[in-house]
Write a protein that holds these residues in place. Structure first.
Motif, PDB file in Angstrom:
ATOM      1  N   UNK A   1      14.062 -16.509 -60.955  1.00  0.00           N
ATOM      2  CA  UNK A   1      15.201 -15.586 -60.993  1.00  0.00           C
ATOM      3  C   UNK A   1      15.169 -14.759 -62.269  1.00  0.00           C
ATOM      4  N   UNK A   2      14.972 -15.415 -63.418  1.00  0.00           N
ATOM      5  CA  UNK A   2      14.993 -14.710 -64.695  1.00  0.00           C
ATOM      6  C   UNK A   2      13.865 -13.694 -64.784  1.00  0.00           C
ATOM      7  N   UNK A   3      12.696 -14.030 -64.280  1.00  0.00           N
ATOM      8  CA  UNK A   3      11.571 -13.093 -64.320  1.00  0.00           C
ATOM      9  C   UNK A   3      11.871 -11.849 -63.490  1.00  0.00           C
ATOM     10  N   UNK A  29      14.886 -10.608 -62.704  1.00  0.00           N
ATOM     11  CA  UNK A  29      15.952  -9.839 -63.362  1.00  0.00           C
ATOM     12  C   UNK A  29      15.412  -9.081 -64.565  1.00  0.00           C
ATOM     13  N   UNK A  30      14.564  -9.722 -65.346  1.00  0.00           N
ATOM     14  CA  UNK A  30      13.999  -9.062 -66.526  1.00  0.00           C
ATOM     15  C   UNK A  30      13.105  -7.897 -66.144  1.00  0.00           C
ATOM     16  N   UNK A  31      12.351  -8.041 -65.071  1.00  0.00           N
ATOM     17  CA  UNK A  31      11.431  -6.990 -64.651  1.00  0.00           C
ATOM     18  C   UNK A  31      12.159  -5.795 -64.053  1.00  0.00           C
ATOM     19  N   UNK A  32      13.121  -6.060 -63.162  1.00  0.00           N
ATOM     20  CA  UNK A  32      13.763  -4.985 -62.413  1.00  0.00           C
ATOM     21  C   UNK A  32      15.160  -4.620 -62.931  1.00  0.00           C
ATOM     22  N   UNK A  33      15.665  -5.383 -63.877  1.00  0.00           N
ATOM     23  CA  UNK A  33      16.947  -5.037 -64.458  1.00  0.00           C
ATOM     24  C   UNK A  33      18.162  -5.525 -63.698  1.00  0.00           C
ATOM     25  N   UNK A  34      17.948  -6.357 -62.715  1.00  0.00           N
ATOM     26  CA  UNK A  34      19.069  -6.885 -61.937  1.00  0.00           C
ATOM     27  C   UNK A  34      18.596  -7.525 -60.656  1.00  0.00           C
ATOM     28  N   UNK A  35      19.552  -7.924 -59.827  1.00  0.00           N
ATOM     29  CA  UNK A  35      19.229  -8.553 -58.545  1.00  0.00           C
ATOM     30  C   UNK A  35      20.341  -8.238 -57.552  1.00  0.00           C
ATOM     31  N   UNK A  36      19.954  -7.824 -56.361  1.00  0.00           N
ATOM     32  CA  UNK A  36      20.921  -7.434 -55.335  1.00  0.00           C
ATOM     33  C   UNK A  36      20.849  -8.283 -54.077  1.00  0.00           C
ATOM     34  N   UNK A  37      19.656  -8.762 -53.747  1.00  0.00           N
ATOM     35  CA  UNK A  37      19.478  -9.538 -52.520  1.00  0.00           C
ATOM     36  C   UNK A  37      18.608 -10.755 -52.813  1.00  0.00           C
ATOM     37  N   UNK A  38      19.088 -11.930 -52.426  1.00  0.00           N
ATOM     38  CA  UNK A  38      18.297 -13.156 -52.522  1.00  0.00           C
ATOM     39  C   UNK A  38      18.020 -13.655 -51.117  1.00  0.00           C
ATOM     40  N   UNK A  39      16.741 -13.825 -50.794  1.00  0.00           N
ATOM     41  CA  UNK A  39      16.347 -14.389 -49.509  1.00  0.00           C
ATOM     42  C   UNK A  39      15.706 -15.749 -49.767  1.00  0.00           C
TER      43      UNK A  39
END
Length: 286
Positions: free
Chosen positions: A111-113, A115-125
């Motif tokens: 998860x942290x990797x 978020x750090x790469x893309x700047x956030x998270x919108x969808x978790x599958x």
């Protein structure tokens, strides 16, 4: 107990039957939704078990719908690289994360990797899974039972636990359960039990997150032609796999993936705590 008055969501109004829509206040929204750049444009999605099978199909389709994609896989490097190449070919962006999600710390790091790469998270599958066929409960060792739950259920819990703090209003979680959660499977008792747990988790989490504007749903595939099948059963069962459903065949991953796009997008804005059933026609009333 004092009755709680319902909050008024719109002006009270009455019309003669059958009613005139154009005179309603506010008027019902009937125009089709449109999505410039795709249904998931600008979103970041993290998909577990994304190297092959359903996960691969979901990752590619998400990318075609505009999402940036991170996929987590256990060790199948060749499959993972192929999935990334397919995403790149449709103009998408993909990050490969090699991790054993049966370990809590690996879930946190994945998860942290992302978020750090893309700047956030919108969808978790949550999609990773494993299974072993056993004809008797006496043949299911404690080691197998724990490994099945660690991979199939605990990873879903841990991924969600570490992802939820990054999810904002409008985000979505989609879990992969199975038809076996509803009808059982005599030779996959521990696997079916994990899938039942996922249904309960999905419904409970949906209620927990609804006021935050985060939707939680699931997909319960029937027989689908994936590497899990050829690594789980003997040649005879593989040859006839899926023939016992009304459509008399196994589904293909790309027939299942649109369910995930629907649940992840604003098309499913009025759905949470629900399960879709692409299973070849089996009625399971779930």
């Amino acid at each position: 107990m004092e009755n709680k008055k319902k909050e008024k969501l719109r002006p009270g109004q009455v019309q003669a039957r059958p009613g005139i829509e154009n005179e309603m206040q506010p008027r019902p929204k009937s125009e089709p939704k449109s999505y410039e750049g795709g249904k998931l444009a600008g979103k970041t999605a993290l998909i577990t078990g994304g190297d092959s099978g359903i996960g691969r199909a979901v990752a590619i389709l998400f990318a075609k719908e505009g999402a940036r994609v991170a996929i987590v896989y256990l060790g199948e490097d060749e499959d993972a690289v192929y999935t990334k190449d397919q995403i790149t070919a449709v103009g998408g962006t993909c990050r490969l994360i090699k991790a054993d999600l049966s370990k809590e710390e690996s879930c946190r790091q994945a998860v942290e990797e992302t978020v750090q790469l893309f700047g956030g998270l919108d969808v978790l599958v949550n999609n990773a899974g494993t299974q072993w066929e056993q004809s008797s409960i006496e043949d299911i060792s404690t080691e197998q039972l724990l490994q099945t739950f660690y991979t199939n259920f605990f990873s879903y819990f841990w991924m969600t636990k570490y992802a939820v703090g990054h999810l904002k209003k409008g985000a979505a979680i989609v879990n992969t359960t199975s038809v076996t959660a509803y009808r059982g499977s005599p030779a996959l008792m521990d696997y079916a039990a994990t899938k039942g747990a996922i249904v309960g988790f999905t419904r409970s989490l949906a209620g927990n997150l609804v006021k935050k504007g985060i939707r939680v749903n699931a997909v319960a595939p029937g027989p689908v032609w994936t590497p899990l099948i050829v690594s789980s059963f003997d040649k005879e069962k593989v040859a006839s796999f899926g023939s016992d459903v009304p459509m008399e065949r196994a589904g293909e991953p790309n027939e299942i993936a649109p369910c995930y796009v629907f649940l992840a997008s604003e098309d499913a804005s009025f759905m949470t705590g629900q399960v879709l059933h692409p299973n070849g026609g089996e009625i399971i009333n779930g």
